[in-house]
Design an enzyme around this catalytic site. Sequence first.
Site, PDB file in Angstrom:
ATOM      1  N   ASP A   1       0.964  -1.139  -0.386  1.00  0.00           N
ATOM      2  CA  ASP A   1      -0.035  -0.049  -0.096  1.00  0.00           C
ATOM      3  C   ASP A   1       0.465   1.477   0.251  1.00  0.00           C
ATOM      4  OD1 ASP A   1       0.908  -0.759   3.109  1.00  0.00           O
ATOM      5  OD2 ASP A   1      -0.292   1.372   3.231  1.00  0.00           O
TER       6      ASP A   1
ATOM      7  N   ASP B   1       5.171   0.585   2.547  1.00  0.00           N
ATOM      8  CA  ASP B   1       5.886  -1.276   4.519  1.00  0.00           C
ATOM      9  C   ASP B   1       6.123  -1.945   3.129  1.00  0.00           C
ATOM     10  OD1 ASP B   1       2.678  -0.927   3.291  1.00  0.00           O
ATOM     11  OD2 ASP B   1       2.598  -0.126   5.608  1.00  0.00           O
TER      12      ASP B   1
ATOM     13  N   TYR C   1      -5.226   0.918   8.872  1.00  0.00           N
ATOM     14  CA  TYR C   1      -6.168   0.802   8.640  1.00  0.00           C
ATOM     15  C   TYR C   1      -7.615   0.630   9.152  1.00  0.00           C
ATOM     16  CZ  TYR C   1      -3.309   2.073   4.088  1.00  0.00           C
ATOM     17  OH  TYR C   1      -2.635   3.017   3.904  1.00  0.00           O
TER      18      TYR C   1
ATOM     19  N   GLU D   1       6.163   9.390   3.161  1.00  0.00           N
ATOM     20  CA  GLU D   1       5.653   8.578   1.772  1.00  0.00           C
ATOM     21  C   GLU D   1       4.561   8.295   1.247  1.00  0.00           C
ATOM     22  OE1 GLU D   1       4.344   3.932   4.470  1.00  0.00           O
ATOM     23  OE2 GLU D   1       3.611   5.486   5.555  1.00  0.00           O
TER      24      GLU D   1
END
Length: 480
Positions: A62, A65, A215, A458
């Site tokens: 995603d 990571d 999430y 990120e």
Amino acid sequence: MYVSSGNAKSHDYGDALSKSLLFFEGQRSGKLPSTQRVRWRKDSALRDGFDKGVDLTGGYYDAGDNVKYNFPMAFTITMMAWGVIEHGNSMGPELPDALEAVRWATDYFLKSTAAAPAIIYAQVGDPNADHNCWQRPEDMDTPRTVYAVTPNKPGTEVAAETAAALAAASLAFRAFGDEAYGKVLLERAVKVFEFADKYRRSYNESIGEGVCPFYCSYSGYQDELLWGAAWLYKATNKVYYWNYVKKNVISFKSNIEAANFEFSWDSKHAGISVLVSNWVLKNNKEASTTPFLSYADSFMCSLIPESPTKNVQFTPGGLLMRGGKCDLQQVTSYSFLVLAYTNYLKNSTHVIRCKDKIINHTQLLNFTKNQVDYILGSNPLNMSYMVGYGAKFPRRMHHRGSSIPSLDQRPDHIGCQEWFPNFDNTSPNPNELTGAVSGGPEIDDSFADARANSSKSEPTTYIVSPLVGLLAYFSKAAAH
């Protein structure tokens, strides 16, 4: 004070589009094809699901990571497919790569939903272990824990969003020549939506340790049910799904006014209103008896600088701020909705009224273009927030694979904690994650290009996926 970037330098939207699609190749999990263009990435996670007797290889990581979270991955693909549906004819030579980017995820979703309704696989990778490790995906030592939802432990959000992604993707493939694959996706979308609707519970409860706080679904699952049904109506033209949306739009909104101004991987309400406006605008009866145009108008009025009812702010350089922060995921997602609604209004007599002020198409397009241009470098720093685009862009993205020497450079195994001493160094990442878009600047337009500043440095798939369609539109517009 909002400052228009309309007079800023022109941008090569076609180049940015090409780079945005390259980003998804850098996020691929599984066995990479011979056509892989991001050469520093190699095969990874080749045994995902094997401990459960199922093949769950493929899909996307995603962000920075090495976890595969199906919920935001599905939203990513819903948005990319929507971009292809709306703007595929503007993508030129990039269209095959856009469809391939969608297929990389839908092939994985077909695997993860193959046993529906008995079981739907919702995530691969232990996020707590992964987030305590800084390691190339090619070297992963962390558990590849498989999380699933079942009739006894449902996960309505992830199932309904997966149904939306499959339905949207089916439309994209059917529109551009792969009718057979589109049919397979649509049949699966119907089955997955039935599971989502029949077995209702938040996946927070069913697999909470796997998804929270990473999430968590904060908006509940009702919006995903509406979103999934709306996409299935668009893909099937079956009145059942349209009636489902109309019947439930009020009862599913616990706070209609607040929900109407949200759109993200978690909250779909504004997206639902804009999506269904495409057919409501063509039907006077539906326009007068449903709230969707009113909701879509309110969302536009909340964003456009000239609107007396706007509830967002802008940085001094003109970037959208919501809730006192800059978040490029909001910027790209909101901008996509504004462009979509603008296009749907083209052949309509409907007028957006924000109290006593009419908002016209030019104002909507200017808003969208200003946001895209800011991302590409029309900002006080003259810096692109897309890696590899322009002369100045972030070099220290918070991304494991990009920040650690590749297998080509260092073929020996790099352990979980081995690279942590280098995490805070100021050297640029050795591998350029071309097309990645960072989290964005601070509210004063400043940006610290620092790996440790994860909220700003990120990249995520769901920042870039709405941008694909936007860039396709502007690349064609710039050519005329």
